[in-house]
Design an enzyme around this catalytic site. Structure first.
Site, PDB file in Angstrom:
ATOM      1  N   ASP A  69      -2.986  -4.573   5.466  1.00 45.95           N
ATOM      2  CA  ASP A  69      -2.652  -5.923   5.917  1.00 45.95           C
ATOM      3  C   ASP A  69      -1.481  -6.479   5.109  1.00 45.95           C
ATOM      4  OD1 ASP A  69      -3.924  -8.495   7.410  1.00 45.95           O
ATOM      5  OD2 ASP A  69      -3.060  -9.071   5.476  1.00 45.95           O
ATOM      6  N   LYS A  99       2.382 -10.549  10.066  1.00 41.56           N
ATOM      7  CA  LYS A  99       2.174 -11.934  10.525  1.00 41.56           C
ATOM      8  C   LYS A  99       3.491 -12.675  10.749  1.00 41.56           C
ATOM      9  CE  LYS A  99      -1.939 -11.714   7.673  1.00 41.56           C
ATOM     10  NZ  LYS A  99      -1.594 -10.976   6.462  1.00 41.56           N
ATOM     11  N   HIS A 130       0.576 -16.705  11.336  1.00 40.23           N
ATOM     12  CA  HIS A 130       0.075 -16.816   9.965  1.00 40.23           C
ATOM     13  C   HIS A 130      -0.597 -18.169   9.672  1.00 40.23           C
ATOM     14  CE1 HIS A 130       0.914 -14.902   5.803  1.00 40.23           C
ATOM     15  NE2 HIS A 130      -0.234 -15.523   5.804  1.00 40.23           N
TER      16      HIS A 130
END
Ligand code: A2P
Length: 332
Positions: A69, A99, A130
């Protein structure tokens, strides 16, 4: 105490009686509302420097992680991409999230293309909005200026009040699947999710909602709402972020001692036992490796951990965004 590793059988979460850390058993996945599968445990890269990120991602992938991530604002997408390449693991075996930053809400496609370029990838598996906070773009060509402040009050963000997250989502839900397999949101409260889901322009339910979540902030109501609406919750800062305060919590220490597991394994497993995707961040090889071990927790232990917040409630990431974000005062 018998420890077992999570395995999916016939659509149900069951447990196998083996503790060997084979990649297959430690990279259990859950199905998203669009049919894609997401591994429960990811390496979180927030607050990791580019060099640490490269080493951490390489270690993680070699240890069996399938899920990484990152985000544009973490400024380590290049390192993530390089480590993926150098790992030699085929791209399609990995699940990569990045993101959309707040200054790019009006043009998610260009932002996604930028992330793909920095990552050196043709697609990401998950692209998240985000924050539900559109900010004005920097006036210079300083693409890497993430926090744009008001000229008249430099203590406040320069919000783009002529835009909102519903309009952002309208664009994000139409992004080409060839470039992002799934799309979702992050830092969304129940109040903001209701606004998004009820908007006439919303045709796609976000696949995920990534939020701060740990025993000091279990977000029971948000988790329930997301589960009812088919939105997979992902927990960032699961150990309490820098300094990992959860790992020093009295109850966590007591329970982990009783069970004979590390406090980190206990806290990460609590998340997965709630069917939450969890993103522990570490740049330490031994921790990266051990954070992949998930154990089944007895109901009474789950309950005790889920109640810790009553005496230690704490949101770690608080910031005045200029628009309502967490809605805690409304939702609790
Ligand atoms: P480090 O990166 O130096 O290994 P969170 O996942 O909540 O953001 O927490 C990250 C913090 O927890 C980092 O400071 C990280 O340190 C630390 N950490 C991660 N895994 C473990 C672990 N298994 N044991 C102790 N500390 C850990």
């Amino acid at each position: 105490m018998h420890i077992s590793i999570l395995k999916r059988t016939a659509g149900l979460l069951t447990w196998i009686n083996s503790c060997t850390t084979t990649p297959d058993s430690c990279t259990e996945t859950v199905k998203l509302n669009d049919g894609n599968e997401i591994p429960y445990v990811a390496l979180g890269c927030w607050k990791s420097s580019p060099e640490d990120t490269y080493n951490a991602v390489l270690t993680a992938i070699k240890s069996g992680y399938k899920h990484i991530d990152t985000a544009h604002v973490y400024q380590n997408e290049e390192s993530v991409g390089k480590a993926i390449k150098d790992s030699g693991v085929p791209r399609e075996e990995l699940f990569i999230t990045t993101k959309l930053w707040c200054t790019n809400h009006r043009d998610p496609l260009t932002a996604l293309n930028g992330s793909l370029k920095r990552l050196g990838l043709d697609y990401v598996d998950l692209f998240l909005v985000h924050w539900p906070v559109p900010l004005k773009k920097p006036t210079s060509d300083a693409d890497e200026q993430f926090f744009v402040m008001r000229k008249d009050d430099p203590t406040k963000f320069d919000n783009d009040f002529d835009w909102d997250f519903v309009k952002t989502w309208e664009l994000v839900q139409k992004l080409p699947i060839s470039k992002c397999k799934s799309v979702g949101v992050s830092n969304m409260s129940v109040t903001n999710l209701k606004t998004l889901l009820n908007a006439p322009s919303t045709t796609k339910v976000p696949a995920c909602n990534q939020v701060e979540m740990h025993p000091y902030l279990p977000q029971h109501a948000l988790l329930e709402f997301c589960q009812e609406n088919g939105i997979q919750v992902q927990a960032y800062s699961p150990l309490g972020s820098t300094g990992s305060p959860l790992l020093k919590d009295e109850t966590i220490l007591e329970l982990s001692k009783e069970l004979g597991i590390s406090p980190a394994t206990l806290v990460i497993s609590w998340a997965v036992n709630r069917k939450v995707v969890v993103l522990p961040k570490s740049v330490t090889p031994s921790r990266i490796e051990s954070n992949l071990s998930i154990v089944q927790l007895p109901d009474d232990v789950m309950e005790k951990i889920s109640l810790i917040y009553k005496t230690h409630p704490q949101r770690l990431l608080c910031r005045d965004w200029g628009v309502p974000v967490f809605n805690d005062e409304i939702e609790t």
